[in-house]
Scaffold this motif. Sequence first.
Motif, PDB file in Angstrom:
ATOM      1  N   VAL A   1       0.836  -1.203   0.000  1.00 15.14           N
ATOM      2  CA  VAL A   1       0.000   0.000   0.000  1.00 15.14           C
ATOM      3  C   VAL A   1       0.871   1.253   0.000  1.00 15.14           C
ATOM      4  CG1 VAL A   1      -1.609   1.385   1.386  1.00 15.14           C
ATOM      5  CG2 VAL A   1      -1.988  -1.078   1.098  1.00 15.14           C
ATOM      6  N   ASN A   2       0.497   2.198  -0.815  1.00 12.38           N
ATOM      7  CA  ASN A   2       1.180   3.494  -0.887  1.00 12.38           C
ATOM      8  C   ASN A   2       0.516   4.426   0.137  1.00 12.38           C
ATOM      9  OD1 ASN A   2       2.121   6.081  -1.538  1.00 12.38           O
ATOM     10  ND2 ASN A   2       2.228   5.623  -3.728  1.00 12.38           N
ATOM     11  N   TRP A   3       1.068   4.489   1.334  1.00 15.76           N
ATOM     12  CA  TRP A   3       0.437   5.272   2.393  1.00 15.76           C
ATOM     13  C   TRP A   3       0.535   6.772   2.154  1.00 15.76           C
ATOM     14  CZ3 TRP A   3      -3.122   3.364   5.289  1.00 15.76           C
ATOM     15  CH2 TRP A   3      -3.158   1.988   5.505  1.00 15.76           C
ATOM     16  N   GLY A   4       1.474   7.180   1.320  1.00 15.28           N
ATOM     17  CA  GLY A   4       1.522   8.587   0.942  1.00 15.28           C
ATOM     18  C   GLY A   4       0.301   8.966   0.129  1.00 15.28           C
ATOM     19  N   LYS A   5      -0.077   8.086  -0.783  1.00 22.74           N
ATOM     20  CA  LYS A   5      -1.264   8.312  -1.605  1.00 22.74           C
ATOM     21  C   LYS A   5      -2.536   8.234  -0.766  1.00 22.74           C
ATOM     22  CE  LYS A   5      -3.979   8.588  -5.177  1.00 22.74           C
ATOM     23  NZ  LYS A   5      -4.355   9.947  -5.633  1.00 22.74           N
ATOM     24  N   VAL A   6      -2.627   7.229   0.107  1.00 27.67           N
ATOM     25  CA  VAL A   6      -3.805   7.083   0.965  1.00 27.67           C
ATOM     26  C   VAL A   6      -3.944   8.302   1.888  1.00 27.67           C
ATOM     27  CG1 VAL A   6      -4.900   5.673   2.757  1.00 27.67           C
ATOM     28  CG2 VAL A   6      -3.697   4.569   0.863  1.00 27.67           C
ATOM     29  N   SER A   7      -2.817   8.818   2.350  1.00 25.97           N
ATOM     30  CA  SER A   7      -2.841  10.015   3.208  1.00 25.97           C
ATOM     31  C   SER A   7      -3.412  11.201   2.446  1.00 25.97           C
ATOM     32  CB  SER A   7      -1.424  10.343   3.695  1.00 25.97           C
ATOM     33  OG  SER A   7      -0.922   9.318   4.523  1.00 25.97           O
ATOM     34  N   ARG A   8      -3.042  11.324   1.184  1.00 31.44           N
ATOM     35  CA  ARG A   8      -3.579  12.421   0.379  1.00 31.44           C
ATOM     36  C   ARG A   8      -5.079  12.238   0.159  1.00 31.44           C
ATOM     37  NH1 ARG A   8      -4.603  14.448  -4.770  1.00 31.44           N
ATOM     38  NH2 ARG A   8      -3.739  16.549  -5.143  1.00 31.44           N
ATOM     39  N   ASN A   9      -5.499  11.003  -0.065  1.00 32.79           N
ATOM     40  CA  ASN A   9      -6.932  10.735  -0.209  1.00 32.79           C
ATOM     41  C   ASN A   9      -7.694  11.211   1.027  1.00 32.79           C
ATOM     42  OD1 ASN A   9      -6.238   9.394  -2.584  1.00 32.79           O
ATOM     43  ND2 ASN A   9      -6.425   7.349  -1.709  1.00 32.79           N
ATOM     44  N   TYR A  10      -7.091  10.984   2.166  1.00 34.35           N
ATOM     45  CA  TYR A  10      -7.709  11.376   3.433  1.00 34.35           C
ATOM     46  C   TYR A  10      -7.726  12.893   3.610  1.00 34.35           C
ATOM     47  CZ  TYR A  10      -8.087  12.085   8.502  1.00 34.35           C
ATOM     48  OH  TYR A  10      -8.461  12.529   9.752  1.00 34.35           O
ATOM     49  N   GLU A  11      -6.582  13.520   3.425  1.00 34.44           N
ATOM     50  CA  GLU A  11      -6.442  14.943   3.739  1.00 34.44           C
ATOM     51  C   GLU A  11      -7.111  15.865   2.724  1.00 34.44           C
ATOM     52  OE1 GLU A  11      -2.252  15.544   4.184  1.00 34.44           O
ATOM     53  OE2 GLU A  11      -2.080  14.051   5.785  1.00 34.44           O
ATOM     54  N   LYS A  12      -6.993  15.533   1.446  1.00 36.61           N
ATOM     55  CA  LYS A  12      -7.498  16.422   0.399  1.00 36.61           C
ATOM     56  C   LYS A  12      -8.968  16.190   0.050  1.00 36.61           C
ATOM     57  CE  LYS A  12      -3.499  18.439  -0.450  1.00 36.61           C
ATOM     58  NZ  LYS A  12      -3.287  19.894  -0.200  1.00 36.61           N
ATOM     59  N   TYR A  13      -9.481  15.021   0.396  1.00 32.27           N
ATOM     60  CA  TYR A  13     -10.837  14.691  -0.035  1.00 32.27           C
ATOM     61  C   TYR A  13     -11.727  14.162   1.093  1.00 32.27           C
ATOM     62  CZ  TYR A  13      -8.939  15.338  -4.690  1.00 32.27           C
ATOM     63  OH  TYR A  13      -8.360  15.880  -5.796  1.00 32.27           O
ATOM     64  N   ALA A  14     -11.471  12.955   1.561  1.00 30.47           N
ATOM     65  CA  ALA A  14     -12.408  12.282   2.469  1.00 30.47           C
ATOM     66  C   ALA A  14     -12.646  13.073   3.752  1.00 30.47           C
ATOM     67  CB  ALA A  14     -11.896  10.881   2.790  1.00 30.47           C
ATOM     68  N   LYS A  15     -11.604  13.614   4.341  1.00 29.12           N
ATOM     69  CA  LYS A  15     -11.754  14.373   5.583  1.00 29.12           C
ATOM     70  C   LYS A  15     -12.646  15.595   5.386  1.00 29.12           C
ATOM     71  CE  LYS A  15      -8.712  17.234   7.096  1.00 29.12           C
ATOM     72  NZ  LYS A  15      -7.519  17.921   7.647  1.00 29.12           N
ATOM     73  N   LEU A  16     -12.679  16.084   4.149  1.00 31.01           N
ATOM     74  CA  LEU A  16     -13.472  17.269   3.806  1.00 31.01           C
ATOM     75  C   LEU A  16     -14.858  16.897   3.282  1.00 31.01           C
ATOM     76  CD1 LEU A  16     -10.656  19.309   2.020  1.00 31.01           C
ATOM     77  CD2 LEU A  16     -11.333  19.384   4.428  1.00 31.01           C
ATOM     78  N   GLY A  17     -15.175  15.612   3.318  1.00 30.67           N
ATOM     79  CA  GLY A  17     -16.487  15.165   2.864  1.00 30.67           C
ATOM     80  C   GLY A  17     -16.608  14.995   1.363  1.00 30.67           C
ATOM     81  N   LYS A  18     -15.484  14.890   0.649  1.00 35.05           N
ATOM     82  CA  LYS A  18     -15.497  14.763  -0.806  1.00 35.05           C
ATOM     83  C   LYS A  18     -15.071  13.354  -1.221  1.00 35.05           C
ATOM     84  CE  LYS A  18     -13.960  19.572  -1.354  1.00 35.05           C
ATOM     85  NZ  LYS A  18     -12.872  20.425  -1.908  1.00 35.05           N
ATOM     86  N   PRO A  19     -15.754  12.752  -2.209  1.00 31.72           N
ATOM     87  CA  PRO A  19     -15.312  11.444  -2.699  1.00 31.72           C
ATOM     88  C   PRO A  19     -13.951  11.561  -3.374  1.00 31.72           C
ATOM     89  CG  PRO A  19     -16.999  12.341  -4.148  1.00 31.72           C
ATOM     90  CD  PRO A  19     -16.935  13.254  -2.952  1.00 31.72           C
ATOM     91  N   VAL A  20     -13.153  10.532  -3.265  1.00 32.12           N
ATOM     92  CA  VAL A  20     -11.785  10.563  -3.789  1.00 32.12           C
ATOM     93  C   VAL A  20     -11.761  10.240  -5.280  1.00 32.12           C
ATOM     94  CG1 VAL A  20      -9.483   9.547  -3.607  1.00 32.12           C
ATOM     95  CG2 VAL A  20     -10.901   9.824  -1.548  1.00 32.12           C
ATOM     96  N   PRO A  21     -11.272  11.169  -6.122  1.00 34.25           N
ATOM     97  CA  PRO A  21     -11.125  10.844  -7.547  1.00 34.25           C
ATOM     98  C   PRO A  21      -9.939   9.899  -7.717  1.00 34.25           C
ATOM     99  CG  PRO A  21     -10.278  13.047  -7.110  1.00 34.25           C
ATOM    100  CD  PRO A  21     -10.893  12.563  -5.825  1.00 34.25           C
ATOM    101  N   PRO A  22     -10.111   8.793  -8.417  1.00 35.95           N
ATOM    102  CA  PRO A  22      -9.044   7.795  -8.512  1.00 35.95           C
ATOM    103  C   PRO A  22      -7.973   8.141  -9.541  1.00 35.95           C
ATOM    104  CG  PRO A  22     -10.966   7.025  -9.692  1.00 35.95           C
ATOM    105  CD  PRO A  22     -11.354   8.338  -9.064  1.00 35.95           C
ATOM    106  N   THR A  23      -7.103   9.059  -9.189  1.00 37.82           N
ATOM    107  CA  THR A  23      -5.972   9.413 -10.047  1.00 37.82           C
ATOM    108  C   THR A  23      -4.682   9.091  -9.294  1.00 37.82           C
ATOM    109  OG1 THR A  23      -5.518  11.665  -9.263  1.00 37.82           O
ATOM    110  CG2 THR A  23      -7.344  11.381 -10.836  1.00 37.82           C
ATOM    111  N   PRO A  24      -3.556   8.967 -10.010  1.00 38.43           N
ATOM    112  CA  PRO A  24      -2.292   8.693  -9.341  1.00 38.43           C
ATOM    113  C   PRO A  24      -1.656   9.913  -8.683  1.00 38.43           C
ATOM    114  CG  PRO A  24      -1.961   8.794 -11.713  1.00 38.43           C
ATOM    115  CD  PRO A  24      -3.440   8.887 -11.475  1.00 38.43           C
ATOM    116  N   THR A  25      -2.270  11.064  -8.800  1.00 34.05           N
ATOM    117  CA  THR A  25      -1.708  12.289  -8.247  1.00 34.05           C
ATOM    118  C   THR A  25      -1.415  12.152  -6.758  1.00 34.05           C
ATOM    119  OG1 THR A  25      -2.931  13.620  -9.858  1.00 34.05           O
ATOM    120  CG2 THR A  25      -2.071  14.767  -7.929  1.00 34.05           C
TER     121      THR A  25
END
Length: 276
Positions: free
Chosen positions: A244-268
Amino acid sequence: SRQGFACQCSPAGCSAIAMVRTWALLCASLQASALAKDFFTLPKLPYEYDALEPHFDAETMRLHHGKHHAAYVNGLNKAIAEAKDEKLVKAAGKGDALALAEFQAKAPSFGTAARNFGGGHYNHALFWVNFVSPSAANPMTLQPSEELTVALEDKFTSLEGCLKAIVSEARKRFGSGWVWLGVKPDGSLAVTTTANQDNPLMEGLGYEVEKMIPILGLDLWEHAYYLKYRNDRETYLNSILSAVNWGKVSRNYEKYAKLGKPVPPTPTGGGYAMEL
């Protein structure tokens, strides 16, 4: 008799009739092309098929991405085209990663095909970008961010506790499905599973699912692991959790999910060579 019938119109009239017929055929062709439009496309992987060895074998990756995931994309495009539903077309939006993420909530309301294929496309697209090749792993990918670590420790005591919770929850899912780590409406983390190609973003699933915005999803279908692990799903899960790429998962959490937004599945944000 009809066999001996001959056109009685003038050459100009025949030419006009032929032109009308040509235009009718052209319009029908254009309409069919529009209905057959590929709203969504199969995303490229941000690594080679053999990059996740020894956790995923190259043959499984080729089949899983190139055949199974591709079939979900094609099925979703066909469902949208054949439905001839303006609301469904509007929900598909631009067909990009953000539109795919936002499509999930309403997917079940558009019917079984939109639910199955739409979920299958999103789930797999998110699945791929949350892994990193062992050869490319670094401190950023190996550990969650400080912010995600706090949330993990608050819910599971530690990252290790979270991994155990994921495997434990997956044991409870009989048959095919997915296991998810995500953010609940109250902001806390949780683990849940869904059946088939459903995900926790979908509304009206018809069975009890922990409501959350997923930041990590793991495929529990046999096609994801059978060639390498046979029927040993637990060994498969414990192995791929190491990738698992925890750097990517962390971004999913901080930039999207924590803010109530669904995570767009990109490699960014995953530290990959390919960023979108």
